[in-house]
Design a protein around this motif. Sequence first.
Motif, PDB file in Angstrom:
ATOM      1  N   VAL A  44       0.823  -1.214   0.000  1.00  0.00           N
ATOM      2  CA  VAL A  44       0.000   0.000   0.000  1.00  0.00           C
ATOM      3  C   VAL A  44       0.851   1.255   0.000  1.00  0.00           C
ATOM      4  CG1 VAL A  44      -1.880   1.170   1.162  1.00  0.00           C
ATOM      5  CG2 VAL A  44      -1.681  -1.286   1.314  1.00  0.00           C
ATOM      6  N   SER A  45       1.948   1.228   0.749  1.00  0.00           N
ATOM      7  CA  SER A  45       2.673   2.482   0.946  1.00  0.00           C
ATOM      8  C   SER A  45       4.040   2.466   0.292  1.00  0.00           C
ATOM      9  CB  SER A  45       2.804   2.770   2.439  1.00  0.00           C
ATOM     10  OG  SER A  45       3.501   1.732   3.044  1.00  0.00           O
ATOM     11  N   LEU A  46       4.374   3.600  -0.302  1.00  0.00           N
ATOM     12  CA  LEU A  46       5.709   3.813  -0.860  1.00  0.00           C
ATOM     13  C   LEU A  46       6.518   4.574   0.170  1.00  0.00           C
ATOM     14  CD1 LEU A  46       7.586   3.981  -3.522  1.00  0.00           C
ATOM     15  CD2 LEU A  46       6.699   6.274  -3.644  1.00  0.00           C
ATOM     16  N   LEU A  47       7.505   3.907   0.755  1.00  0.00           N
ATOM     17  CA  LEU A  47       8.246   4.557   1.829  1.00  0.00           C
ATOM     18  C   LEU A  47       9.288   5.520   1.289  1.00  0.00           C
ATOM     19  CD1 LEU A  47       8.946   1.808   4.487  1.00  0.00           C
ATOM     20  CD2 LEU A  47       7.060   3.369   4.347  1.00  0.00           C
ATOM     21  N   ASP A  48      10.001   5.107   0.248  1.00  0.00           N
ATOM     22  CA  ASP A  48      11.217   5.842  -0.075  1.00  0.00           C
ATOM     23  C   ASP A  48      11.635   5.562  -1.512  1.00  0.00           C
ATOM     24  OD1 ASP A  48      13.415   7.316   0.162  1.00  0.00           O
ATOM     25  OD2 ASP A  48      14.473   6.079   1.600  1.00  0.00           O
ATOM     26  N   ILE A  49      12.231   6.558  -2.156  1.00  0.00           N
ATOM     27  CA  ILE A  49      12.898   6.352  -3.445  1.00  0.00           C
ATOM     28  C   ILE A  49      14.301   6.918  -3.313  1.00  0.00           C
ATOM     29  CG2 ILE A  49      12.813   6.738  -5.926  1.00  0.00           C
ATOM     30  CD1 ILE A  49       9.945   7.534  -5.660  1.00  0.00           C
ATOM     31  N   PHE A  50      15.304   6.162  -3.724  1.00  0.00           N
ATOM     32  CA  PHE A  50      16.631   6.777  -3.748  1.00  0.00           C
ATOM     33  C   PHE A  50      17.481   6.203  -4.862  1.00  0.00           C
ATOM     34  CE2 PHE A  50      19.799   3.836  -1.948  1.00  0.00           C
ATOM     35  CZ  PHE A  50      18.982   2.834  -1.481  1.00  0.00           C
ATOM     36  N   VAL A  51      18.470   7.003  -5.295  1.00  0.00           N
ATOM     37  CA  VAL A  51      19.323   6.657  -6.430  1.00  0.00           C
ATOM     38  C   VAL A  51      20.756   6.511  -5.956  1.00  0.00           C
ATOM     39  CG1 VAL A  51      20.262   7.547  -8.587  1.00  0.00           C
ATOM     40  CG2 VAL A  51      17.859   7.744  -8.147  1.00  0.00           C
ATOM     41  N   SER A 351      -6.391   8.746   3.422  1.00  0.00           N
ATOM     42  CA  SER A 351      -5.395   9.687   2.904  1.00  0.00           C
ATOM     43  C   SER A 351      -4.054   9.511   3.616  1.00  0.00           C
ATOM     44  CB  SER A 351      -5.898  11.120   3.031  1.00  0.00           C
ATOM     45  OG  SER A 351      -6.218  11.400   4.358  1.00  0.00           O
ATOM     46  N   CYS A 352      -4.091   9.055   4.875  1.00  0.00           N
ATOM     47  CA  CYS A 352      -2.839   8.751   5.573  1.00  0.00           C
ATOM     48  C   CYS A 352      -2.094   7.624   4.876  1.00  0.00           C
ATOM     49  CB  CYS A 352      -3.134   8.329   7.009  1.00  0.00           C
ATOM     50  SG  CYS A 352      -3.003   9.642   8.190  1.00  0.00           S
ATOM     51  N   LEU A 353      -2.851   6.556   4.510  1.00  0.00           N
ATOM     52  CA  LEU A 353      -2.218   5.415   3.858  1.00  0.00           C
ATOM     53  C   LEU A 353      -1.770   5.776   2.446  1.00  0.00           C
ATOM     54  CD1 LEU A 353      -4.598   2.562   4.998  1.00  0.00           C
ATOM     55  CD2 LEU A 353      -2.247   2.899   5.705  1.00  0.00           C
ATOM     56  N   GLU A 354      -2.525   6.670   1.791  1.00  0.00           N
ATOM     57  CA  GLU A 354      -2.185   7.070   0.431  1.00  0.00           C
ATOM     58  C   GLU A 354      -0.832   7.771   0.403  1.00  0.00           C
ATOM     59  OE1 GLU A 354      -5.249   9.437  -1.132  1.00  0.00           O
ATOM     60  OE2 GLU A 354      -4.472   9.424  -3.181  1.00  0.00           O
ATOM     61  N   TYR A 355      -0.602   8.632   1.409  1.00  0.00           N
ATOM     62  CA  TYR A 355       0.670   9.340   1.478  1.00  0.00           C
ATOM     63  C   TYR A 355       1.704   8.600   2.321  1.00  0.00           C
ATOM     64  CZ  TYR A 355      -1.310  13.424  -0.799  1.00  0.00           C
ATOM     65  OH  TYR A 355      -1.859  14.267  -1.711  1.00  0.00           O
ATOM     66  N   SER A 356       1.352   7.402   2.800  1.00  0.00           N
ATOM     67  CA  SER A 356       2.211   6.551   3.629  1.00  0.00           C
ATOM     68  C   SER A 356       2.838   7.302   4.798  1.00  0.00           C
ATOM     69  CB  SER A 356       3.274   5.834   2.807  1.00  0.00           C
ATOM     70  OG  SER A 356       4.065   6.711   2.090  1.00  0.00           O
ATOM     71  N   VAL A 357       1.952   7.941   5.565  1.00  0.00           N
ATOM     72  CA  VAL A 357       2.373   8.594   6.808  1.00  0.00           C
ATOM     73  C   VAL A 357       2.139   7.620   7.951  1.00  0.00           C
ATOM     74  CG1 VAL A 357       1.943  10.518   8.351  1.00  0.00           C
ATOM     75  CG2 VAL A 357       1.808  10.840   5.921  1.00  0.00           C
ATOM     76  N   THR A 358       3.105   7.467   8.847  1.00  0.00           N
ATOM     77  CA  THR A 358       2.942   6.561   9.991  1.00  0.00           C
ATOM     78  C   THR A 358       3.054   7.358  11.284  1.00  0.00           C
ATOM     79  OG1 THR A 358       5.278   6.050   9.810  1.00  0.00           O
ATOM     80  CG2 THR A 358       3.745   4.493   8.832  1.00  0.00           C
ATOM     81  N   GLY A 359       3.025   6.630  12.393  1.00  0.00           N
ATOM     82  CA  GLY A 359       3.182   7.288  13.686  1.00  0.00           C
ATOM     83  C   GLY A 359       1.867   7.736  14.271  1.00  0.00           C
ATOM     84  N   PRO A 360       1.884   8.740  15.197  1.00  0.00           N
ATOM     85  CA  PRO A 360       0.679   9.207  15.870  1.00  0.00           C
ATOM     86  C   PRO A 360      -0.399   9.690  14.903  1.00  0.00           C
ATOM     87  CG  PRO A 360       2.602  10.114  16.925  1.00  0.00           C
ATOM     88  CD  PRO A 360       3.089   9.372  15.732  1.00  0.00           C
ATOM     89  N   THR A 361       0.008  10.234  13.740  1.00  0.00           N
ATOM     90  CA  THR A 361      -0.978  10.707  12.766  1.00  0.00           C
ATOM     91  C   THR A 361      -1.817   9.561  12.230  1.00  0.00           C
ATOM     92  OG1 THR A 361       0.766  12.234  12.115  1.00  0.00           O
ATOM     93  CG2 THR A 361      -1.208  12.203  10.788  1.00  0.00           C
ATOM     94  N   LEU A 362      -1.156   8.422  11.921  1.00  0.00           N
ATOM     95  CA  LEU A 362      -1.881   7.260  11.407  1.00  0.00           C
ATOM     96  C   LEU A 362      -2.733   6.635  12.495  1.00  0.00           C
ATOM     97  CD1 LEU A 362      -2.217   5.341   8.983  1.00  0.00           C
ATOM     98  CD2 LEU A 362      -0.289   4.064   9.810  1.00  0.00           C
TER      99      LEU A 362
END
Lengths: 525, 143
Positions: A44-51, A351-362
Amino acid sequence: MITVTENLQSLENLKFDNDVHYLKIDKSEVAELMLYLKEHLGMVSLLDIFVEDRFLLGTSNRFLINYLLKNLDLNKSICVQFEFDENFELSSQSYIWPNALVWEQEISQLYGLDFSFQNFKNSLQIYDVMRKDFEVKNIENKSLESLEKFNLSLAPSHYLYSSDLEVKLSLNDDEIQDCFINRGFQYRGIEKNCENLTIEQLIAYSSKWVSDKAIFYNVLCCDSLEKLLSVELPERAMAIRMILLELNRIMDHCLSLAMISYEKEHINNYLLMMSFVEKVKSLILFYNHGHMSTSFCCIGGVNNDIPQGWVPTCISVLDLIEQGIIDINKTLTGSNIWNTNLRVGTISSASCLEYSVTGPTLRASGVNYDLRKKAPKYFYKDVDFDTPIGQEGMVLDRFLIRVEEIYQSIRIIMQVLDNLPSGEVISNNSIALRNLKTNDDLFRERVNTGINIPKKQTFNSIESSNGEIGLHLVGQDSIKLSRLKIFSSSNNALQLFSSVIIGQDYHESITVFTSLGINMKEVER
Amino acid sequence: MTLEEQKRKFSIWDKILNWASKDNFIPIVVGPNCCGHHIYHLIRDVDEVNISSAEFPMAQADLLIINGKINQKILPNILEAYKNLGGKKYVMTVGSCSKIDLFGSNYNDVINLEEHITVDIHVPGCPPLKEDFINGLKELKKR
């Protein structure tokens, strides 16, 4: 495409190394595969992108891009990797995960790569520092052109955030129609600096990355290096790390509660909370002779044992904080004015899961996700504690969850202090380094020569006070790392903030910002 | 502040203003680094030196406190803040990383801040202790 999906029928067929599966694909398969992973495997969630830049290796495909996806139910993640050339135009993943825009914008500025997208919601003005051939060139920021429609410039009025970022709003009467975030005022190039450091220097540096969460990042850095080198910890060291992690959680929650109450002009409550922050700081000062940036960890344990007389002072401070929380429940949570003031800024769980926000907000929006319960480290599985969950996802829910979490971490610390294991605080292999500290020249030599890091890639994450934080490490069979990437939930939360406030009153936007607990030092590394 | 400005003779009106603001600092804190939180809290705690903790408009302030390391993007904002200070202009830098490169630097950092602003006093420490900060203010008061 078909050959890949045969293996990917279910998650059971895959091999997971520390809950991460590395999936190498061809660059033409990306668009189909990403949709498949989200819809069929529940990523469901995209945590990170890096190159990663492979200029020094001299391969034909210079760059390697990594997408880290996570299934929150099973706590399993897949890292999708593919190689590409300088001239290849990457396709944006923002139509599947909207928070991808932040990461993609960073990549396009750091490496000078092209993405197939047009509109940014925020701007970041830096140069391409992450390239290893040190080509310096100015990149024009396309998104800054159409700034005329934004008629109100609102940096969050709270003085703790006075010059961190700039929020520009376009208003229709009092209603916000569009928002633009100007960031990059704090960009220090931490990840680039880390490529030139040895392990001991890296651990000392990790406590200076984010000052309010110094202990979280220090433990995270040490823990992931221990995974790379496969070192085991003694029991007493694990207990000490747990106590300090929870102390930092209390401190950071107190700070964010202080900010909300300052915002609503409850100065008494603000001063009470700041006094708790100072008291926790003085506890850490007593333990390791450092205010905020305490590099107390070392590979294979911790540097210092608990000093004499520390445990009773710790218990007395925790008692004070517990009484303070009871006071808050009487004065603030019991009053009608406070409760009606904070019934703004609803964020749904979708919308929290869509933007993959975790912690107290989720958790405030009703999803039970805590890494301390899902993937327990140290002694978290043996300790009794609850994770509070909100219902509607308003500012009030986030406030109450922080209050309850302070109480729960006091419970954890008390249980650990009751059953503190005896023995060494550092494993036998690592003792030699600590003994060298008496001799300055030998110690300096040992730090500069460092330890050889194997050619391997790891991802490690822990639950901080404001969501998940993680660290990618890529070794290259030498003393120094080839790439280090810090991931934090604050970066996604900032993107969520810019979408949530649209259609609301502009007075409320500051309250929403403080309740999300965004730390700009985490966002700009 | 150039040398010529420092050497110029004050008029009577200047002397009266000088006497009025002798015992009091009105600071503006810029620079978004970790010392910032610490300094904001210290300003409320200090009893030995009069330093106002309330927020004043930029034109009334006379002391600019710069925390930590400064990068290329925020430098023009700081120079603008320095320009808008009213009356006397004192500059104080706080934190070790504003002087020394602790863990290496890249070209996004401003390495020599003194090329852009004349710095009156520097308080070292990571973060600075309360006593050091008070001593810095006392030194500044002698001018």
